[in-house]
Design an enzyme around this catalytic site. Structure first.
Site, PDB file in Angstrom:
ATOM      1  N   ARG A 144    -100.496 -72.269 -14.018  1.00 17.94           N
ATOM      2  CA  ARG A 144    -100.865 -70.867 -14.168  1.00 17.94           C
ATOM      3  C   ARG A 144    -100.878 -70.125 -12.833  1.00 17.94           C
ATOM      4  NH1 ARG A 144    -107.374 -71.037 -15.690  1.00 17.94           N
ATOM      5  NH2 ARG A 144    -108.065 -72.302 -13.926  1.00 17.94           N
ATOM      6  N   ASP A 172    -108.138 -76.160  -9.310  1.00 21.09           N
ATOM      7  CA  ASP A 172    -107.224 -75.107  -8.862  1.00 21.09           C
ATOM      8  C   ASP A 172    -108.035 -73.848  -8.536  1.00 21.09           C
ATOM      9  OD1 ASP A 172    -106.103 -73.538 -11.939  1.00 21.09           O
ATOM     10  OD2 ASP A 172    -107.860 -74.814 -11.600  1.00 21.09           O
ATOM     11  N   ASP A 173    -109.115 -73.660  -9.264  1.00 20.88           N
ATOM     12  CA  ASP A 173    -109.945 -72.473  -9.020  1.00 20.88           C
ATOM     13  C   ASP A 173    -110.747 -72.582  -7.731  1.00 20.88           C
ATOM     14  OD1 ASP A 173    -112.332 -73.297 -11.715  1.00 20.88           O
ATOM     15  OD2 ASP A 173    -111.393 -74.516 -10.168  1.00 20.88           O
ATOM     16  N   ASP A 200    -109.243 -68.396 -19.368  1.00 23.16           N
ATOM     17  CA  ASP A 200    -109.052 -69.688 -20.014  1.00 23.16           C
ATOM     18  C   ASP A 200    -108.761 -69.450 -21.492  1.00 23.16           C
ATOM     19  OD1 ASP A 200    -111.594 -71.586 -18.171  1.00 23.16           O
ATOM     20  OD2 ASP A 200    -109.505 -71.095 -17.710  1.00 23.16           O
ATOM     21  N   ASP A 201    -108.080 -70.410 -22.132  1.00 21.38           N
ATOM     22  CA  ASP A 201    -107.667 -70.204 -23.522  1.00 21.38           C
ATOM     23  C   ASP A 201    -108.785 -70.504 -24.526  1.00 21.38           C
ATOM     24  OD1 ASP A 201    -105.795 -73.272 -24.311  1.00 21.38           O
ATOM     25  OD2 ASP A 201    -107.655 -72.943 -23.217  1.00 21.38           O
ATOM     26  N   ARG A 215    -104.474 -75.897 -28.018  1.00 22.16           N
ATOM     27  CA  ARG A 215    -105.446 -75.044 -28.719  1.00 22.16           C
ATOM     28  C   ARG A 215    -104.775 -73.760 -29.173  1.00 22.16           C
ATOM     29  NH1 ARG A 215    -110.942 -75.886 -25.208  1.00 22.16           N
ATOM     30  NH2 ARG A 215    -109.734 -74.884 -23.564  1.00 22.16           N
ATOM     31  N   ARG A 241    -115.282 -82.035  -8.900  1.00 20.28           N
ATOM     32  CA  ARG A 241    -115.320 -80.741  -8.226  1.00 20.28           C
ATOM     33  C   ARG A 241    -116.035 -80.838  -6.880  1.00 20.28           C
ATOM     34  NH1 ARG A 241    -113.106 -76.917 -11.338  1.00 20.28           N
ATOM     35  NH2 ARG A 241    -114.427 -75.089 -11.003  1.00 20.28           N
ATOM     36  N   ASN A 250     -98.372 -74.930 -21.861  1.00 18.87           N
ATOM     37  CA  ASN A 250     -98.448 -76.305 -21.365  1.00 18.87           C
ATOM     38  C   ASN A 250     -98.256 -77.355 -22.454  1.00 18.87           C
ATOM     39  OD1 ASN A 250     -98.686 -75.906 -18.636  1.00 18.87           O
ATOM     40  ND2 ASN A 250    -100.834 -76.478 -18.465  1.00 18.87           N
TER      41      ASN A 250
END
Lengths: 331, 331
Positions: free
Chosen positions: B134, B244-245, B150-151, B75, B293, B100
């Site tokens: 990250r 990861d969060d 986030d991107d 993106r 999740r 990435n």
């Protein structure tokens, strides 16, 4: 036939055989139940770090409950209305009514005749009608936390329960519902006010530097500290019959080196002063009230030789209450 | 006639007499000015305890600024749009782009050709496309605070400046804009979700137990800590390319024994993923994303042998911003 442990029981009567059988069935059921409990999943501890609601008893932990201190003058009708409300607030330990109606009987008889009540109320009869009477270090205080309320202010139980939990996370601050600020002016003279005054100018938005104690939680230690202040502070409060709350904010800010207060935005806070039959409408209606408060700020800066108040722009609300989606965003 | 210190000067020429006179006048003026400065009022220090805005330089104090870490995959158009926004955020020290897009050139040349820029950007080229890239302990980090975005997420400068000031008051927490929670179920199995799930049941309202790191500030020390986690944690994140969060929230909660996050309610947060030309719409659109999740929560409880996450219901907003009277009540 195997009959231990029953062989020892007298076995000759038909009733006893039935008794044996029943006993076996009961024992088997108990064993099965025991096995089942061993299979239950372990409940992990993911509870709030804060205190949970506990039944209100005198032995309630000093950290899990708070004492309401309410000073009253010439508004006994409002006081009684408010007592019916506040006596039922979660985590309340005791109520202390500071009776500033000099020479007048307290409503203690009526209170007792309308018992029982959820918590005890103590009427502290005063000898002089002073604003700072409520800031005594009352020996009746058994809790770490004090909730101080004006005798014309109603805050909902929901707001109070939440604000108490916030105080428990910020015990060295005045955690309450009414933010105010001081501003500096080029002349070096300070002025007191609310959001109608210009912002202090630290980035976006407004700042507050005080949280008024007429609707706030704070640590009882600050009542002890208040007894150690310079005489000039008491003289100022007595002279104006005002500014005890500003003095407390100075005291707390000096003690912590941080903003004295943490503002919790109330959902339901009401001023009942219009509802009183006494015709008495409260000190803040005096013409000189606000000018006095600016005066007090500058006097206190002189007394304490400096301005200890610090600004904050933290506004705390309750996540998901009253609206369970009150934090939803369009993302 | 008294003329010291001027008697020593040669006095015979008319010009010198004028010079003497001028010197006296100048000295008198300087003395008067000096006396005036001594009379100026002392400016009391009532500034915010937090850092003030300072000019953006490389030598900016490690505590007064933060580093933006933004991971990007497929993106780049959004990335460049966001870089133009984030490069201008107050208190930003540096941007680290975690690249990435394996085997693809970074836009570094374009970035440089469109300089100068307010802050430096470092493109960290990765060898494998991993979600946890990250969370490396980048040597480029010079500040205590990390802002992770986030991107595809745009948060206004106002929100970020405020949240950074909040982080400075809660440096051991993840201070961010996206709250989530886990809930316990009678079976002992946890489930993950947001406010659409039932409240955890501690008093009124909802609770959150995580703040997502895709729009949050946290202390760089947690990146160091993350390198010390059990292998099973990395395996879980790599297996799911997710969570990861959640793992970071477990880490922080274990470290502090308190709720991992502090939720700051954003005024202006936008998800730009619809605006991308790449057609790539982000991991959270995968069918299994949310189930993963919940899976991760239970796996992490196993790995860490317990549930360290704690609930909070503190929601922080900025006093008097955007509406200067946003705390006004009807009282």
């Amino acid at each position: 036939m195997r009959c231990f442990p029953f062989c020892k029981l007298p076995g000759r009567v038909m009733g006893i055989r039935l008794l044996r059988f029943t006993s076996v069935v009961i024992i088997v059921l108990l064993l099965v139940a025991g096995a089942l409990t061993a299979l239950l999943p372990t409940i992990k501890d993911d509870k709030l770090p804060n205190s949970r609601r506990e039944p209100k008893t005198q032995s309630q932990s000093a950290l899990d409950s708070f004492t309401l201190i309410m000073q009253t003058y010439n508004r006994t009708d409002l006081l009684l209305k408010l007592l019916n409300h506040y006596q039922a607030i979660p985590h309340l330990h005791k109520i202390i009514v500071v009776w500033n109606n000099i020479g007048e009987k307290t409503p203690e008889e009526m209170w007792n005749s309308l018992g029982p009540h959820p918590v005890p109320v103590v009427f502290k009869v005063q000898t002089v009608n002073r604003m700072r009477n409520r800031l005594q270090n009352f020996p009746d205080l058994e809790t770490k936390a004090v909730l101080m309320m004006d005798d014309d202010t109603l805050v909902s139980a929901h707001d109070l329960a939440f604000a108490f939990s916030v105080w428990q996370q910020f015990p060295e601050h005045i955690v309450g519902f009414v933010p105010r600020k001081h501003i500096s002016t080029p002349s070096g003279v300070y002025s007191y006010g609310s959001f109608e005054l210009q912002n202090p100018g630290f980035g976006n938005g407004d700042q507050y530097s005080m949280v008024l104690i007429g609707a706030a939680f704070f640590h009882r230690g600050y009542l002890e500290d208040f007894q150690q202040q310079p005489e000039a502070v008491y003289a100022l409060i007595d002279e104006t019959q005002n500014c005890d709350d500003i003095a407390m904010n100075f005291l707390v800010a000096k003690h912590t080196g941080k903003p004295s207060g943490v503002f919790v935005k109330p959902v339901d806070i009401r001023n009942l002063e219009k509802d009183t039959n006494s015709g008495y409408s409260g000190m803040w209606h005096r013409a000189e009230h606000l000018l006095q408060r600016s005066y007090c700020v500058n006097k206190l800066v002189n007394i304490y030789d400096g301005m200890p108040l610090k600004y904050s722009n933290i506004m705390i609300s309750q996540f998901g209450f009253p609206n369970y989606a009150n934090h939803k965003n369009k993302m």
